[in-house]
Write a protein that holds these residues in place. Sequence first.
Motif, short mmCIF file in Angstrom:
data_model
loop_
_atom_site.label_atom_id
_atom_site.label_comp_id
_atom_site.label_asym_id
_atom_site.label_seq_id
_atom_site.Cartn_x
_atom_site.Cartn_y
_atom_site.Cartn_z
N PHE A 107 -100.76 -40.02 -52.38
CA PHE A 107 -100.77 -40.48 -53.77
C PHE A 107 -101.68 -41.69 -53.92
CE2 PHE A 107 -96.72 -38.24 -53.47
CZ PHE A 107 -96.65 -37.56 -54.67
N VAL B 109 -102.30 -44.69 -56.62
CA VAL B 109 -101.73 -45.33 -57.80
C VAL B 109 -102.53 -46.58 -58.12
CG1 VAL B 109 -99.42 -44.45 -57.26
CG2 VAL B 109 -100.08 -46.73 -56.47
N THR C 86 -102.70 -40.20 -59.72
CA THR C 86 -101.68 -40.50 -60.73
C THR C 86 -102.32 -41.17 -61.94
OG1 THR C 86 -101.16 -42.69 -59.80
CG2 THR C 86 -99.94 -40.79 -58.94
N THR D 49 -94.40 -42.36 -62.55
CA THR D 49 -95.06 -42.33 -61.25
C THR D 49 -94.03 -42.35 -60.13
OG1 THR D 49 -96.97 -43.51 -62.16
CG2 THR D 49 -96.73 -43.51 -59.76
#
Length: 356
Positions: free
Chosen positions: A167, A169, A248, A262
């Motif tokens: 991920f 972010v 994201t 998230t």
Amino acid sequence: MKVKKYVGANTQEAMNKLKKELGSEAIILNTRVIKQKGFFNFFKKPLVEVTAAIEDKYLKSTDDKTANIDEINHELRKLRSLVEEVAVNVNSDEQTFNSNLEVYRDKLVSNGVDYNIATSILDNINVQINLKDKTKEEIQKIICYNIKEHIGNAEPLDLTDAPKIIFFVGPTGVGKTTTLAKIAAQLVIKDNYKIGLITADTYRIAAVEQLRTYSEILKLPLKIIYKPDEIYKAMAEFNDKDIILVDTAGRSHKDKTLINETKVLMNTVKNKEVYLVLSVTTDFLTMSSIVEQYNFIDDLKVIFTKLDEAETYGNILNTMFKHRCKLSYFTMGQDVPDDIKIANPDEIVKHLMGEN
């Protein structure tokens, strides 16, 4: 509302001036270290500037000071308390700070290190080590060792237990999507991994189209998800992939709803790594606030972008010192996949000590 700036030799002095004029109900808006201008002030210590505000109702009557303080923004109240706490600590440190270390503190501050953090690091060295008979070269080497320890070793992507979900972010505008593309390209070109791309950044059409362009160039499949639970279907379709990279949504770190989305998205999977993408050009107060919004993430790794645009590297040390995150990658341009590398702590130390 009345807004004023107060300058002092240290945070405590500036705070005393502020309290004397505006009183205890004043709200701290910002605090920063400023260099004294002019050639003859070159070797002088930096000053501390505190910007504060107070509502008009507190200036009209002393009786109004009993008004309900809940009307003041909660985050600003916390910031005021934090600054006052730091000011007390800094004031105490100034009384015992080794004058022989001042030149190194000035050097660190001039290279972007927070004044309080530089003071804390050097004062800790002074407490632990007898510097009396040390040469300047020896002292500088000791300081470099300590700075490097605070920065920590770089921890890039761990592919020993693939398949894995990665991920990315962070706020908008820091180069998150481009950074994902750089890592994806390296995995495909250099390591021949099977890669799948997922984007949850459907708030910005440009972000989706940017990642779609990269996916077409790299010949990688891309799935777009609009709700957290849609990741299950995307992962099922990517069940033959070694690595799945997830972009994201990038919006303000103050958007609590987005942060919660998230969080829900990341909690849907087990074997994952999370990279917080930050621009090294962001001011430390904002950067620190961003990191705090993601403190629910275990083993958070940080990628610093835009090193080619940065005047100093101080915020890297500031972030590592305050938040104890794990350093991972640096990016220094827009070229995919070239402008990314594993972070080098020695390189950061050299910049901070003015050796580059």
